[in-house]
Design an enzyme around this catalytic site. Structure first.
Site, mmCIF file in Angstrom:
data_model
loop_
_atom_site.group_PDB
_atom_site.id
_atom_site.type_symbol
_atom_site.label_atom_id
_atom_site.label_comp_id
_atom_site.label_asym_id
_atom_site.label_seq_id
_atom_site.Cartn_x
_atom_site.Cartn_y
_atom_site.Cartn_z
ATOM 1 N N GLY A 113 0.827 -1.193 0.000
ATOM 2 C CA GLY A 113 0.000 0.000 0.000
ATOM 3 C C GLY A 113 0.864 1.245 0.000
ATOM 4 O O GLY A 113 2.058 1.202 0.342
ATOM 5 N N CYS A 114 0.274 2.369 -0.373
ATOM 6 C CA CYS A 114 1.057 3.606 -0.473
ATOM 7 C C CYS A 114 1.559 4.065 0.894
ATOM 8 O O CYS A 114 2.741 4.371 1.063
ATOM 9 C CB CYS A 114 0.241 4.691 -1.157
ATOM 10 S SG CYS A 114 -1.370 5.027 -0.411
ATOM 11 N N TYR A 115 0.669 4.117 1.886
ATOM 12 C CA TYR A 115 1.108 4.524 3.218
ATOM 13 C C TYR A 115 2.145 3.558 3.783
ATOM 14 O O TYR A 115 3.127 3.966 4.394
ATOM 15 C CB TYR A 115 -0.083 4.567 4.179
ATOM 16 C CG TYR A 115 -1.075 5.664 3.953
ATOM 17 C CD1 TYR A 115 -0.720 7.011 4.043
ATOM 18 C CD2 TYR A 115 -2.418 5.375 3.698
ATOM 19 C CE1 TYR A 115 -1.650 8.028 3.868
ATOM 20 C CE2 TYR A 115 -3.356 6.380 3.531
ATOM 21 C CZ TYR A 115 -2.984 7.698 3.614
ATOM 22 O OH TYR A 115 -3.902 8.696 3.444
ATOM 23 N N SER A 116 1.903 2.261 3.585
ATOM 24 C CA SER A 116 2.827 1.287 4.160
ATOM 25 C C SER A 116 4.188 1.333 3.478
ATOM 26 O O SER A 116 5.215 1.082 4.120
ATOM 27 C CB SER A 116 2.238 -0.120 4.101
ATOM 28 O OG SER A 116 1.928 -0.492 2.791
#
Length: 307
Positions: free
Chosen positions: A115-118
């Site tokens: 994911g982008c945040y991760s």
């Protein structure tokens, strides 16, 4: 023969950006499904099994269904959904996870795109865990802001259409207030944390770009100075192939007056900064939520898989 690539979910935000990245290339053959047939299971199954590599840009359940359609076949998969990110039978698609991880991606048949945040959070935390700077039982807080395209077509419509029934007019809003965001399990797993991190995301009124931050008291780290923290990050990424994660120098960090989230929009690399002093540090990752945080990372894994 050129490898055949099929993007299942090519009409969504991530799929469209993957196709843009592949559009000018002559080293792959892109298979496409007509828009009218995108829900036809038989057509999708045929294309999935015809492809050498299929990239799944689908909701979680549909991604699991697509993976089942090619089970036992020769099609290799890159899954952009959340469905397989903590599955040990799938290779996590952040190629800088470890210095040798790009080889793992190149040799596997199943890649789960982060994911982008991760991507931002793991890029900051995992090197510190590997270097012993951050303890496995550390209590970690992560703050982040992203452009609205990360929410897909639904959120894009809410942000861009003033007459939308559920239009959003705020310049920025916080969400995930139950602290159970879908990226937390993969952050905990791949940052090697025994405690769930506290993750507080926000969305702002701009399309692409994000900043992920992890602040620490130096007393909570196994380091005596900000320089020690910076060295752990810089040495980790210096040992990784490629230059898609750039650790900015302490002088560059000190020169930052405003860290602007949109600066890397449209690009597929990421920058890391170590702000602060020898009492407190604030680690920050800046990236494009649809670049290194989604479509760009998928293509980076694809390039490794096709050699």
């Amino acid at each position: 023969m050129k490898p055949k690539i099929f993007v299942d979910g090519e009409h969504g935000t991530t799929g469209l950006q993957i196709l843009e990245r592949l559009g000018g290339r002559d080293d792959v053959q892109v298979l496409s499904i007509p828009h009218a047939d995108r829900h036809d299971v038989a057509v999708r199954r045929d294309l999935l099994n015809e492809a050498d590599i299929a990239i799944l840009c689908l909701p979680d359940d549909a991604a699991r269904e697509a993976a089942a359609m090619v089970a036992g076949g020769s099609t290799r998969l890159i899954d952009a959904s959340t469905a397989h990110r903590t599955n040990p039978n799938w290779t996590f698609g952040f190629k800088e996870l470890d210095p040798n991880h790009a080889t793992n991606i190149a040799e596997t048949d199943r890649v789960s795109n982060p994911g982008c945040y991760s991507t931002g959070a793991i890029s900051l935390l995992r090197p510190l865990r590997l270097a012993g700077v951050l303890a496995d039982d550390a209590l970690v807080t992560i703050n982040a802001v992203s452009g609205y395209t990360g929410g897909g077509k639904g959120l894009i419509a809410q942000m861009e259409q003033a007459d939308h029934a559920d239009a959003i007019h705020s310049a920025i809003y916080a969400y995930g207030t139950t602290l159970t965001h879908k990226h937390v399990p993969e952050i905990q797993t791949h940052a090697m944390l025994s405690n769930k991190p506290v993750f507080t995301p926000s969305v702002a009124r701009y399309p692409q770009g994000m900043i992920v931050q992890a602040p620490f008291h130096m007393a909570a780290l196994n380091a005596s100075s900000r320089k020690d923290v910076h060295v752990a990050l810089a040495e980790h990424y210096a040992a990784c192939p490629g230059e898609d994660v750039i650790v900015r120098s302490l002088d560059e960090a000190d020169a930052v007056v405003r860290l602007e989230a949109e600066a890397l929009a449209g690009q597929d690399h990421m920058e890391i900064f170590v702000f602060g002093n020898d009492e407190h540090v604030n680690l920050a990752a800046r990236l494009d939520n649809l670049g290194k945080g989604a479509s760009g990372a998928c293509v980076q894994s694809l390039d490794l898989m096709i050699g």
